[in-house]
Design a protein around this motif. Structure first.
Motif, PDB file in Angstrom:
ATOM      1  N   THR A 119      29.848  61.071  45.676  1.00 16.55           N
ATOM      2  CA  THR A 119      29.690  60.439  46.991  1.00 16.55           C
ATOM      3  C   THR A 119      30.339  59.064  47.017  1.00 16.55           C
ATOM      4  N   ILE A 120      30.109  58.277  45.990  1.00 13.82           N
ATOM      5  CA  ILE A 120      30.687  56.930  45.944  1.00 13.82           C
ATOM      6  C   ILE A 120      32.209  57.008  45.835  1.00 13.82           C
ATOM      7  N   LEU A 121      32.706  57.909  45.012  1.00 13.48           N
ATOM      8  CA  LEU A 121      34.155  58.054  44.875  1.00 13.48           C
ATOM      9  C   LEU A 121      34.800  58.446  46.208  1.00 13.48           C
ATOM     10  N   LEU A 122      34.205  59.385  46.921  1.00 16.20           N
ATOM     11  CA  LEU A 122      34.753  59.806  48.214  1.00 16.20           C
ATOM     12  C   LEU A 122      34.692  58.682  49.241  1.00 16.20           C
ATOM     13  N   ASP A 123      33.613  57.904  49.220  1.00 15.67           N
ATOM     14  CA  ASP A 123      33.516  56.760  50.136  1.00 15.67           C
ATOM     15  C   ASP A 123      34.596  55.723  49.834  1.00 15.67           C
ATOM     16  N   VAL A 124      34.814  55.446  48.558  1.00 14.99           N
ATOM     17  CA  VAL A 124      35.854  54.481  48.173  1.00 14.99           C
ATOM     18  C   VAL A 124      37.231  54.995  48.597  1.00 14.99           C
ATOM     19  N   LEU A 125      37.470  56.277  48.435  1.00 12.63           N
ATOM     20  CA  LEU A 125      38.759  56.846  48.862  1.00 12.63           C
ATOM     21  C   LEU A 125      38.950  56.727  50.372  1.00 12.63           C
ATOM     22  N   ARG A 126      37.861  56.925  51.150  1.00 13.73           N
ATOM     23  CA  ARG A 126      37.957  56.775  52.604  1.00 13.73           C
ATOM     24  C   ARG A 126      38.273  55.337  52.987  1.00 13.73           C
ATOM     25  N   ILE A 127      37.670  54.402  52.286  1.00 15.71           N
ATOM     26  CA  ILE A 127      37.869  52.992  52.622  1.00 15.71           C
ATOM     27  C   ILE A 127      39.263  52.518  52.219  1.00 15.71           C
ATOM     28  N   MET A 128      39.768  53.018  51.095  1.00 18.40           N
ATOM     29  CA  MET A 128      41.082  52.541  50.650  1.00 18.40           C
ATOM     30  C   MET A 128      42.241  53.323  51.254  1.00 18.40           C
ATOM     31  N   ALA A 129      41.957  54.352  52.041  1.00 11.09           N
ATOM     32  CA  ALA A 129      43.014  55.181  52.629  1.00 11.09           C
ATOM     33  C   ALA A 129      44.015  54.390  53.474  1.00 11.09           C
ATOM     34  N   PRO A 130      43.605  53.417  54.295  1.00  8.96           N
ATOM     35  CA  PRO A 130      44.608  52.663  55.047  1.00  8.96           C
ATOM     36  C   PRO A 130      45.512  51.800  54.158  1.00  8.96           C
ATOM     37  N   LEU A 131      45.014  51.427  52.989  1.00  8.03           N
ATOM     38  CA  LEU A 131      45.781  50.560  52.093  1.00  8.03           C
ATOM     39  C   LEU A 131      46.698  51.357  51.174  1.00  8.03           C
ATOM     40  N   ILE A 132      46.220  52.489  50.708  1.00  6.56           N
ATOM     41  CA  ILE A 132      46.971  53.331  49.781  1.00  6.56           C
ATOM     42  C   ILE A 132      46.930  54.763  50.338  1.00  6.56           C
ATOM     43  N   PRO A 133      47.653  55.028  51.413  1.00  5.58           N
ATOM     44  CA  PRO A 133      47.470  56.285  52.138  1.00  5.58           C
ATOM     45  C   PRO A 133      47.806  57.557  51.356  1.00  5.58           C
ATOM     46  N   HIS A 134      48.912  57.584  50.650  1.00  7.47           N
ATOM     47  CA  HIS A 134      49.334  58.823  49.998  1.00  7.47           C
ATOM     48  C   HIS A 134      48.470  59.158  48.782  1.00  7.47           C
ATOM     49  N   GLU A 155      35.031  44.075  57.737  1.00  5.68           N
ATOM     50  CA  GLU A 155      35.360  42.803  58.398  1.00  5.68           C
ATOM     51  C   GLU A 155      36.782  42.372  58.039  1.00  5.68           C
ATOM     52  N   ALA A 156      37.159  42.549  56.780  1.00  7.54           N
ATOM     53  CA  ALA A 156      38.516  42.188  56.358  1.00  7.54           C
ATOM     54  C   ALA A 156      39.550  43.070  57.052  1.00  7.54           C
ATOM     55  N   TYR A 157      39.265  44.366  57.159  1.00  7.34           N
ATOM     56  CA  TYR A 157      40.169  45.266  57.887  1.00  7.34           C
ATOM     57  C   TYR A 157      40.317  44.816  59.340  1.00  7.34           C
ATOM     58  N   ASN A 158      39.198  44.560  59.987  1.00 10.93           N
ATOM     59  CA  ASN A 158      39.230  44.183  61.405  1.00 10.93           C
ATOM     60  C   ASN A 158      39.937  42.856  61.640  1.00 10.93           C
ATOM     61  N   SER A 159      39.974  41.994  60.623  1.00  9.25           N
ATOM     62  CA  SER A 159      40.661  40.704  60.723  1.00  9.25           C
ATOM     63  C   SER A 159      42.097  40.772  60.204  1.00  9.25           C
ATOM     64  N   TYR A 160      42.538  41.976  59.846  1.00 14.20           N
ATOM     65  CA  TYR A 160      43.888  42.185  59.301  1.00 14.20           C
ATOM     66  C   TYR A 160      44.117  41.423  57.997  1.00 14.20           C
ATOM     67  N   LEU A 161      43.059  41.228  57.240  1.00 15.07           N
ATOM     68  CA  LEU A 161      43.139  40.569  55.934  1.00 15.07           C
ATOM     69  C   LEU A 161      43.113  41.650  54.847  1.00 15.07           C
ATOM     70  N   TYR A 162      44.211  42.393  54.757  1.00 19.94           N
ATOM     71  CA  TYR A 162      44.252  43.539  53.866  1.00 19.94           C
ATOM     72  C   TYR A 162      44.181  43.137  52.391  1.00 19.94           C
ATOM     73  N   TYR A 163      44.725  41.989  52.050  1.00 21.02           N
ATOM     74  CA  TYR A 163      44.631  41.518  50.666  1.00 21.02           C
ATOM     75  C   TYR A 163      43.177  41.287  50.285  1.00 21.02           C
ATOM     76  N   LYS A 164      42.378  40.809  51.241  1.00 23.49           N
ATOM     77  CA  LYS A 164      40.955  40.562  50.977  1.00 23.49           C
ATOM     78  C   LYS A 164      40.209  41.889  50.838  1.00 23.49           C
ATOM     79  N   ALA A 165      40.558  42.869  51.656  1.00 21.28           N
ATOM     80  CA  ALA A 165      39.941  44.191  51.546  1.00 21.28           C
ATOM     81  C   ALA A 165      40.225  44.791  50.174  1.00 21.28           C
ATOM     82  N   CYS A 166      41.454  44.643  49.701  1.00 28.31           N
ATOM     83  CA  CYS A 166      41.816  45.138  48.362  1.00 28.31           C
ATOM     84  C   CYS A 166      40.997  44.448  47.278  1.00 28.31           C
TER      85      CYS A 166
END
Length: 103
Positions: A45-60, A5-16
């Protein structure tokens, strides 16, 4: 769900903030205390899911870590859609947390 929801609302600080809260409070302080090394598959599994979710915020950095585990780019993966989340399992986990905290 709240992170998406935070991503879709462009609230990246909240997603972080939500990701940080999950990793520090929910995952490392509660969950890892319960399993204590018994389930490496769940940890992975949890680590990979967290990496997928944080990829737009910390891409490299997230891509680097994901490639170390999976051998492919995290940016070719997708988020877990909210409708795939098993809410009954989440409710059972909350009950388990309550029981373990009272012990």
């Amino acid at each position: 769900e709240r992170v998406l929801e935070a991503y879709n609302s462009y609230l990246y600080y909240k997603a972080c903030s939500l990701l940080e809260d999950f990793v520090i409070n929910e995952f490392s302080r509660k969950y890892l205390k319960y399993v204590r090394g018994r389930s490496k598959n769940v940890l992975r599994t949890i680590l990979l899911d967290v990496l997928r979710i944080m990829a737009p915020l910390i891409p490299h950095y997230s891509d680097y870590l994901y490639r170390e585990f999976e051998g492919k780019s995290v940016h070719l993966e997708r988020f877990t859609p909210v409708e795939e989340i098993d809410y009954s399992l989440l409710k059972e986990h909350e009950i388990l947390e309550d029981v373990l905290e009272t012990i």
